[in-house]
Each structure stands twice: as structure tokens, then as C-alpha cells.
Design a protein around this motif. Structure first.
Motif, mmCIF file in Angstrom:
data_model
loop_
_atom_site.group_PDB
_atom_site.id
_atom_site.type_symbol
_atom_site.label_atom_id
_atom_site.label_comp_id
_atom_site.label_asym_id
_atom_site.label_seq_id
_atom_site.Cartn_x
_atom_site.Cartn_y
_atom_site.Cartn_z
ATOM 1 N N THR A 188 87.506 54.353 119.799
ATOM 2 C CA THR A 188 87.589 54.159 118.532
ATOM 3 C C THR A 188 88.724 54.411 117.758
ATOM 4 O O THR A 188 89.464 55.016 118.428
ATOM 5 C CB THR A 188 86.526 55.151 117.821
ATOM 6 O OG1 THR A 188 86.794 56.274 118.011
ATOM 7 C CG2 THR A 188 85.046 54.600 118.427
ATOM 8 N N LEU A 189 89.089 53.703 116.680
ATOM 9 C CA LEU A 189 90.181 54.194 115.799
ATOM 10 C C LEU A 189 90.446 55.854 115.610
ATOM 11 O O LEU A 189 91.485 56.436 115.680
ATOM 12 C CB LEU A 189 90.553 53.513 114.441
ATOM 13 C CG LEU A 189 91.655 53.731 113.648
ATOM 14 C CD1 LEU A 189 93.029 53.182 114.319
ATOM 15 C CD2 LEU A 189 91.652 53.078 112.420
ATOM 16 N N GLU B 59 99.980 57.388 113.030
ATOM 17 C CA GLU B 59 98.811 56.211 112.682
ATOM 18 C C GLU B 59 99.267 55.016 112.876
ATOM 19 O O GLU B 59 98.139 54.090 113.152
ATOM 20 C CB GLU B 59 98.575 56.826 111.121
ATOM 21 C CG GLU B 59 97.397 55.881 110.549
ATOM 22 C CD GLU B 59 96.979 56.287 109.205
ATOM 23 O OE1 GLU B 59 96.464 55.531 108.361
ATOM 24 O OE2 GLU B 59 97.610 57.467 108.573
ATOM 25 N N ASN B 60 100.455 54.857 112.753
ATOM 26 C CA ASN B 60 100.739 53.124 112.833
ATOM 27 C C ASN B 60 100.579 52.979 114.496
ATOM 28 O O ASN B 60 100.179 51.756 114.593
ATOM 29 C CB ASN B 60 102.206 53.197 112.628
ATOM 30 C CG ASN B 60 102.670 53.080 111.252
ATOM 31 O OD1 ASN B 60 101.735 52.803 110.447
ATOM 32 N ND2 ASN B 60 103.875 53.008 110.754
ATOM 33 N N LEU B 61 100.871 53.622 115.402
ATOM 34 C CA LEU B 61 100.632 53.396 116.642
ATOM 35 C C LEU B 61 99.065 53.540 117.037
ATOM 36 O O LEU B 61 98.814 52.414 117.765
ATOM 37 C CB LEU B 61 101.074 54.542 117.714
ATOM 38 C CG LEU B 61 101.144 54.412 119.174
ATOM 39 C CD1 LEU B 61 101.657 52.899 119.582
ATOM 40 C CD2 LEU B 61 101.887 55.439 120.000
ATOM 41 N N ALA B 62 98.364 54.270 116.475
ATOM 42 C CA ALA B 62 96.911 53.982 116.494
ATOM 43 C C ALA B 62 96.299 52.968 116.029
ATOM 44 O O ALA B 62 95.710 52.092 116.853
ATOM 45 C CB ALA B 62 96.138 55.435 115.812
ATOM 46 N N ASN B 63 96.694 52.484 114.806
ATOM 47 C CA ASN B 63 96.500 51.163 114.355
ATOM 48 C C ASN B 63 96.819 49.805 115.345
ATOM 49 O O ASN B 63 96.008 49.219 115.577
ATOM 50 C CB ASN B 63 96.957 51.015 113.014
ATOM 51 C CG ASN B 63 96.162 51.826 112.146
ATOM 52 O OD1 ASN B 63 95.055 52.022 112.130
ATOM 53 N ND2 ASN B 63 97.026 52.079 111.130
ATOM 54 N N LYS C 67 93.509 58.034 116.851
ATOM 55 C CA LYS C 67 94.295 58.957 115.982
ATOM 56 C C LYS C 67 94.358 60.440 116.325
ATOM 57 O O LYS C 67 95.281 61.278 115.964
ATOM 58 C CB LYS C 67 93.772 58.753 114.428
ATOM 59 C CG LYS C 67 93.971 57.365 113.877
ATOM 60 C CD LYS C 67 93.416 57.246 112.403
ATOM 61 C CE LYS C 67 93.859 56.215 111.749
ATOM 62 N NZ LYS C 67 93.231 56.046 110.493
ATOM 63 N N ALA C 68 93.241 60.884 117.162
ATOM 64 C CA ALA C 68 93.261 62.236 117.427
ATOM 65 C C ALA C 68 93.999 62.548 118.872
ATOM 66 O O ALA C 68 94.004 63.752 119.260
ATOM 67 C CB ALA C 68 91.565 62.798 117.697
ATOM 68 N N CYS C 69 94.320 61.446 119.454
ATOM 69 C CA CYS C 69 95.047 61.665 120.710
ATOM 70 C C CYS C 69 96.311 62.458 120.726
ATOM 71 O O CYS C 69 97.215 62.175 119.819
ATOM 72 C CB CYS C 69 95.274 59.985 121.371
ATOM 73 S SG CYS C 69 95.986 60.371 122.887
#
Length: 238
Positions: A197-198, A218-222, A202-204
Motif C-alpha cells: 500500500t502507499l 513522499e514523491n518516491l513513494a507516490n 511511505k513507511a519504508c
């Protein structure tokens, strides 16, 4: 029929010998198809009319494509390799004739497309595991290997003595052999592994996220989430 995942222009950028290889195949009465997604041949017009006609299928060293910064076994990306095998064998059900053979080559220590993914995906789609043989003992083992991605432009594995990727010893390469034995009964829809999930992305805190903070993270996660959703929806990203 010989297939490639990439289109012809991409192949010409990566492999200076590609046109010679294609000509050799065509001179020996083979057809060469580019831009083939092996998990979606049922919706590829070039395969229309071939249902139930294939007697043998070979897939050497399957890989779903590297995600920069992650090793293949990382749970953020490993689901992609498992799905590749599940969807590959499900797609073959419509095209391999009963009694037809499928042979998949992979390293026994691979952490991307693991042997358990190959064998398990085959069995759940009624391809019986009949034999596993060392790749170097297979009569089709003599060919120049590649990474299968952008690295091939500037860096190619050493095909001399059939040695290749540094992380995998050639004597641990295996060929997993299967025979299609359909029961005639419904086996239900193909189960696939879902992407993270997103929120999970984001927690990675490792891989490419290790040194990122704030908006960059956040940009990379998205970006990864968008890519993964695209892939799980049936469009593979090369």
C-alpha cells in the motif's frame, strides 16, 4: 516462435548483434515477435488462433525487472516476481496442448523468481513437475546471456565458459520441466499477490528510501505506488 519483451528499437540500442540474431532465427524458419508480455498472450492479436497448439514453451531466467535500490528478495518488490510466474502459467493454459512441455530455467538460489514460485505456479495451473536438470547439462545451454535491462548497453555478463551474473554460480542454474495435464475441471480465478500500500511505501526506511526525508520520500513513494498499481492492473512497465 521467438519473443522479446522489449520493442525492436530498444533492442537495437542494447544489443549490437540483435539484427544478426533475428536474421539467423528467421533463416531457420522461426518467427520473431517483439513487445510480447508473456502474462498477456491471450490478448495479443499475434497469438490469435494458436490456442491449444503449442507443444513446447521455453523461458530462460525469468525476471520481472529490477526496481532501482531494492534487491529482488525485498518484500516491497518481490511480489512482482511471484506474479510473473503465476500469470505466465495461467496464460499458457489456453495455448499449450495437453501433454505439451514447459521448461523454465532459473538459478536454484535466485531470490527474485524463486524455484518455489516456478514450481508452485505450474502446479496450481495443472502443469505437472516431471524433472529438474542442471542447466549446463541441457542441450540448449550454449548461448550468450544478458541482464535483460538497460545495463546491457554498457555492461554484459561474460558468456565465456557459460559464466554470467556474479551473484549466481552457473553450476546452480537449473531447468524446471513440466507437462500440461488439464483435468477438464474449473480451477477458479488466478490468485495474485497484491503490491504494498502507499502507507507501507511511505513507511519504508531502506532501499532507495534510506537517505530520503520529507517531500522527496513522499514523491518516491507516490511514484512507486503508481507504477505498482499500473503493473497489477495488467500493464507491465519495462
Amino acid at each position: 516462435i521467438a519473443t522479446t519483451f522489449e520493442d525492436h528499437p530498444t533492442l537495437k540500442e542494447r544489443y549490437k548483434e540483435i539484427d544478426d540474431s533475428i536474421k539467423f532465427l528467421e533463416d531457420h524458419f522461426a518467427e520473431v515477435y517483439h513487445g510480447v508480455d508473456c502474462t498477456r498472450i491471450a490478448v495479443d492479436e499475434r497469438f490469435k488462433g494458436m490456442e491449444g497448439s503449442l507443444g513446447a514453451v521455453y523461458y530462460n531466467f525469468p525476471h520481472s525487472g529490477a526496481i532501482q535500490g531494492f534487491f529482488d528478495g525485498h518484500p516491497i518488490v518481490n511480489w512482482r516476481h511471484e506474479n510473473l510466474m503465476r500469470l505466465f502459467f495461467r496464460a499458457l493454459r489456453s495455448f499449450v496442448k495437453p501433454g505439451g512441455f514447459v521448461k523454465v530455467a532459473s538459478n536454484m538460489g535466485a531470490v527474485g523468481v524463486r524455484y518455489s514460485y516456478i514450481v508452485g505456479s505450474a502446479l496450481e495451473n495443472e502443469f505437472l513437475h516431471i524433472e529438474t536438470v542442471p542447466f549446463l547439462q541441457w542441450h540448449l545451454h550454449r548461448y550468450g546471456r544478458s541482464y535483460g535491462d538497460k545495463r546491457d548497453v554498457y555492461k554484459r555478463p561474460d558468456a565465456k565458459n557459460n559464466q554470467s551474473y556474479n551473484a549466481q554460480a552457473a553450476d546452480r542454474d537449473m531447468v524446471y520441466c513440466f507437462c500440461f495435464a488439464p483435468s477438464g475441471e474449473s480451477i477458479g480465478k488466478q490468485h495474485v499477490m497484491l503490491p504494498p500500500t502507499l502507507k507501507t511505501l511511505k513507511a519504508c526506511g531502506d532501499g532507495p528510501f534510506k537517505n530520503l526525508q520529507g517531500q522527496a520520500k513522499e514523491n518516491l513513494a507516490n511514484q512507486l505506488h503508481k507504477r505498482f498499481v499500473t503493473e497489477i492492473s495488467g500493464t507491465h512497465v519495462g
